[in-house]
Write an enzyme that holds these catalytic residues in place. Structure first.
Site, PDB file in Angstrom:
ATOM      1  CD  GLU A 225      19.241   4.110 -28.711  1.00 18.24           C
ATOM      2  OE1 GLU A 225      18.889   2.930 -28.573  1.00 18.24           O
ATOM      3  OE2 GLU A 225      18.612   4.918 -29.420  1.00 18.24           O
ATOM      4  NE  ARG A 303      11.776   0.678 -32.735  1.00 19.52           N
ATOM      5  CZ  ARG A 303      11.912   0.364 -34.028  1.00 19.52           C
ATOM      6  NH1 ARG A 303      11.408  -0.754 -34.508  1.00 19.52           N
ATOM      7  NH2 ARG A 303      12.566   1.164 -34.845  1.00 19.52           N
ATOM      8  CD  GLU A 706      16.159  -3.032 -31.748  1.00 20.43           C
ATOM      9  OE1 GLU A 706      16.022  -2.557 -32.886  1.00 20.43           O
ATOM     10  OE2 GLU A 706      15.816  -2.453 -30.717  1.00 20.43           O
TER      11      GLU A 706
HETATM   12  N1  LUZ Z   1      16.517   4.122 -30.891  1.00 20.88           N
HETATM   13  C1  LUZ Z   1      15.911   5.219 -31.376  1.00 20.88           C
HETATM   14  C2  LUZ Z   1      16.064   2.893 -31.149  1.00 20.88           C
HETATM   15  O1  LUZ Z   1      16.350   6.327 -31.079  1.00 20.88           O
HETATM   16  N2  LUZ Z   1      14.859   5.084 -32.196  1.00 20.88           N
HETATM   17  C3  LUZ Z   1      14.347   3.892 -32.523  1.00 20.88           C
HETATM   18  O2  LUZ Z   1      13.381   3.816 -33.265  1.00 20.88           O
HETATM   19  C4  LUZ Z   1      14.953   2.738 -31.970  1.00 20.88           C
HETATM   20  N3  LUZ Z   1      14.465   1.532 -32.215  1.00 20.88           N
HETATM   21  C5  LUZ Z   1      15.045   0.476 -31.673  1.00 20.88           C
HETATM   22  C6  LUZ Z   1      16.149   0.643 -30.858  1.00 20.88           C
HETATM   23  N4  LUZ Z   1      16.654   1.831 -30.608  1.00 20.88           N
HETATM   24 MO1  MOS Z   2      18.726  -0.187 -29.239  1.00 22.89          MO
HETATM   25  S1  MOS Z   2      17.318  -0.862 -28.020  1.00 22.89           S
HETATM   26  O1  MOS Z   2      20.042   0.405 -28.586  1.00 22.89           O
HETATM   27  O2  MOS Z   2      18.687  -0.729 -30.712  1.00 22.89           O
END
Ligand code: LUZ
Ligand code: MOS
Length: 753
Positions: A225, A303, A706
């Site tokens: 990510e 989160r 998830e």
């Molecule tokens: N990525 C993000 C995430 O930028 N914001 C989120 O709330 C999130 N939640 C889960 C996985 N990736």
């Molecule tokens: Mo995410 S932890 O790349 O949804």
């Protein structure tokens, strides 16, 4: 079935490293810091430059734009300047004619440091004032007042380990310079636009000069990510400077050393209950081990705060989170994104409180489950709550009471083997918590032969999002899914992409696809009406590739309709935009409605522990999960099974170990153990909850990526429950992962109960 996997099984899929490269392609390797904290006193590349095949060695000084790739907070250099903050931090990029020659030159770079103290523990970082950002507090009600009125108040500490993503495809990118002063990148990223933005910033060019194309990823789990970015930018920098294509692919050792993991957390909690086991107050302080730079840590901490109360309603809550800076690679997104850590702490608190109260954990869990209309402590009203529904269903269909009896019987009959049981109710919020990210677009072309090409922002990483988007388009257009091709994810076709993350890939991009296909269908219906001499296009339908008129089949088939529409100058392309409605969050008050909806479910897990050896097996995980109206049941089932196993691995056998110098010791597959065919549960049963509809998902579906990861938490407590049936183990400090070694030490250290 998910047809996408057939090529993988045959080894025919092209990942980044499989694409034929253009003539003259050069190869890059990264020279990274061997020390975890230090000031660079000397950096000499002369000898390395003379090494065989080496074309260039690039350092921070060679960056034409800004040496900055920070995503949320601008605190991350692409290449170190005057100091380093973790082992594995990129310092220079070596470019050579082959990957082997690039790596061979690495040992010839001379570097000297003035070493500085190394911190790897988040509490130590906290004590030394090493915070990446100010603490964040979420609260509701009055915990202090409530604790005074509780019958039982229990306190404790929880330490949770990190987790290596271990995607099969390693991080990497191929950069090809163009004749406009820009670069085209093939990148293995979940965030094409983040790569585009960072590359433009580092090269000092506008974003429109950088094209990012993402064919697919061989797994990501959050690890791509944010952390696919540096390698793509380095390849682009080299391509830009040398005017040659440059490929940079990490090998496994480099990937394990240089990239961040799931965040380890340490936490202190205090939980207050009344006699009946109702939780009245909960206080928790999280010390997040963020690593050396921010990366996505602030969003991940948030989160955690959003999932502090798990699946429960608690009237008085106060949660505080610290982002602790340590000399480790920046910890990053990983399936669940901080949610699992928050949920593990509340489950730990309940487990300990249950023991104090002489009750079973499931009695307390069940008593405190969320009900319709309850408020999450961050202000969102709980709607379409399926917490109790999935719990009751699981209790019934899996015969929970019989399971309990079986466990008890087994434990009286066996001395060395003991069984344990645990239940895990799941409630996971769906939407990026940064509301602005909840947008997507789709571009749909119908070609003159009736075939369809779809581009969205979604990145296929093995999770099956392409097949789901195909399903949406096939249903709306009422054509066979075989006519549809999902294109690569590309920033020139779809701009300003949100990461494929937060479990929202199919929701956001599926909804955008649905809107685009609806416009196309309306245009085609109108054209079909004109072909039939019908004035009212509402009397015309397209069904199973055939035009219906007043409900009856006509001779006009899909291909003829499309071809005729083209000849009559009907636009056969559509772009549509979707933004999730009804979400907002106020970061001054820390209140709002951050999530479009929640995913619910319940897992019952049994485990068998060998008290003599400390080994264990997870016998069975029995799940009732709320999928909404599943877009693709076999994909959703596969995602659930994979997530459960990954969640179990996180809390049981996967252990990251660093020495006091910040060096990763568990840096091979022999020292870092992930679940294999021998350690997975003997059985995972999955029941799709009936009658769940989701107005926010495409065709009423729910997100899947998830949430089921967190069912893995029940494996931890099933093992603990088995141990506790034999000896009274100390719960002062609950530590994960619960490795075989730790089980044995805990039993040996316990008093016979
Ligand atoms: N990525 C993000 C995430 O930028 N914001 C989120 O709330 C999130 N939640 C889960 C996985 N990736
Ligand atoms: Mo995410 S932890 O790349 O949804």
């Amino acid at each position: 079935m998910n047809k996408d996997v057939i090529k993988h099984v045959r080894g025919e899929t092209f990942f980044i490293d499989d694409f034929p490269v253009p003539e003259g392609t050069l190869y890059a390797a990264v020279f990274d810091s061997p020390v975890a904290h230090g000031i660079i006193k000397k950096l000499e590349v002369k000898k390395a430059l003379e090494s065989k095949g080496v074309k260039a060695i690039l350092t921070a000084e060679d960056i034409p734009g800004e040496n900055q790739i920070g995503n949320i907070i601008k605190d991350e250099t692409l290449l170190a300047e005057s100091k380093v903050e973790y082992i594995g931090e990129p310092v220079a990029v070596i470019v050579a004619d082959t990957p082997e020659n690039a790596r061979a030159a690495r040992s010839k770079i001379e570097i000297e440091f003035e070493e500085l103290p190394v911190i790897t523990d988040p509490r130590e970082a906290m004590e030394k004032g090493q915070l990446i950002a100010p603490p964040v507090v979420f609260s509701s009600g009055d915990t202090e007042k409530s604790f005074a009125e509780c019958d039982t108040v229990v306190e404790g500490r929880v330490d949770i380990g990190g987790q290596e993503h271990l995607y099969l495809e390693l991080q990497g990118s191929l950069a090809i310079p163009d004749d406009n002063g820009g670069v085209k990148l093939l990148s293995g990223t979940q965030s094409p636009t983040a790569v585009q933005r960072a590359t433009a910033n580092v090269l000092g060019v506008p974003m429109n000069k950088i094209e990012v194309d993402v064919p697919r990823l061989g797994g990501a789990f959050g690890g791509k990510e944010d952390q696919a970015t540096p390698w793509a930018v380095m390849a682009a920098l080299a391509a830009f400077k040398l005017k040659k294509p440059v490929k940079l692919i990490l090998n496994r050792q480099e990937d394990l050393r240089m990239t961040g993991k799931r965040h380890p957390y340490s936490a202190d909690y205090k939980i207050g209950l009344n006699e009946e086991g109702k939780i009245l107050a909960y206080e928790v302080t999280y010390f997040q081990n963020s690593g050396a730079v921010a990366d996505l840590s602030s969003a991940i901490l948030e989160r955690t705060l959003f999932h502090t109360t798990g699946s429960y309603f608690i009237p008085n809550v106060k949660a505080t989170g610290y982002m602790c800076r340590t000399n480790l690679p920046p910890n990053t997104a990983f399936r669940g994104f901080g949610g699992p850590q928050g949920m593990f702490v509340i489950e730990s608190a309940i487990f300990k409180a249950a023991k104090e109260l002489g009750k079973s954990p499931w009695e307390i869990q069940k008593k405190n489950l969320l009900n319709e209309g309850d408020y999450f402590y961050y202000g969102q009203r709980a709607e379409r709550v399926n917490a109790r529904k999935t719990w009751d269903k699981a209790e019934n269909i899996y015969e929970f009471n019989n399971k309990l009896k079986d466990v008890e019987k087994f434990n009286t009959e066996n001395k060395i083997l003991k069984k344990g049981i645990a239940v895990m109710p799941l409630c996971f919020g769906i939407s990026f918590t940064s509301s602005f990210l909840n947008q997507a677009s789709a571009l749909v072309h119908i070609y003159t032969d009736g075939s369809v090409g779809i581009s969205t922002a979604a990145v296929e990483m093995g999770q099956g999002v392409n097949e789901k988007i195909k399903q949406v388009a096939a249903k709306v257009l009422s054509v066979s899914a075989d006519r549809i091709k999902i294109e690569t994810t590309n920033t020139t076709r779809i701009a300003n992409t949100s990461p494929t993350a937060a479990s929202t890939g199919a929701d956001l991009n599926g909804n955008a696809t649905l809107l685009a296909c609806n416009s196309l269908k309306e245009r085609l219906k109108k054209h079909a009406a004109s072909m039939l001499g019908e004035e009212d296009s509402a009397k015309v339908e397209i069904k199973n590739e055939t035009v219906l008129h007043n409900g009856a089949s006509t001779k006009i088939k899909w291909e003829e309709l499309v071809s005729s529409a083209y000849l009559n100058r009907v636009n056969l392309s559509a772009h549509a935009y979707y933004a999730t409605p009804d979400i907002y969050f106020d970061r001054e008050k820390n209140k709002g409605r951050p999530f479009a909806y929640h995913v619910y479910g319940t897992a019952i897990t049994t485990a068998t522990v060998d008290l003599l050896r400390g080994t264990y097996e997870i016998d069975e995980v029995d799940i009732v999960h709320d999928y909404g109206k599943s877009l693709f049941p076999s994909i959703d089932k596969g995602q659930t099974e994979g997530a459960v196993v990954q969640g179990i691995g996180w809390l049981t056998i996967e252990e990251l170990v660093q020495n006091e110098k910040g060096k990763l010791l568990s840096n091979t597959f022999s020292t870092y153990k992930i679940p294999d065919i021998y350690s997975v549960p003997d059985e995972i049963k999955i029941h799709f909850l009936e009658e769940s509809e989701n107005p926010y998902g495409p065709l009423k579906s729910k997100a899947i990526g998830e949430p089921p990861f967190m069912y893995g938490i029940s494996a931890y407590f099933a093992i603990l429950n088995a141990m506790d049936s034999f000896v009274s183990i100390s719960l002062e400090k609950i530590e994960a992962p619960l490795t075989h070694e730790r089980v044995l030490l805990k039993i040996m250290g316990a008093k016979r109960g």
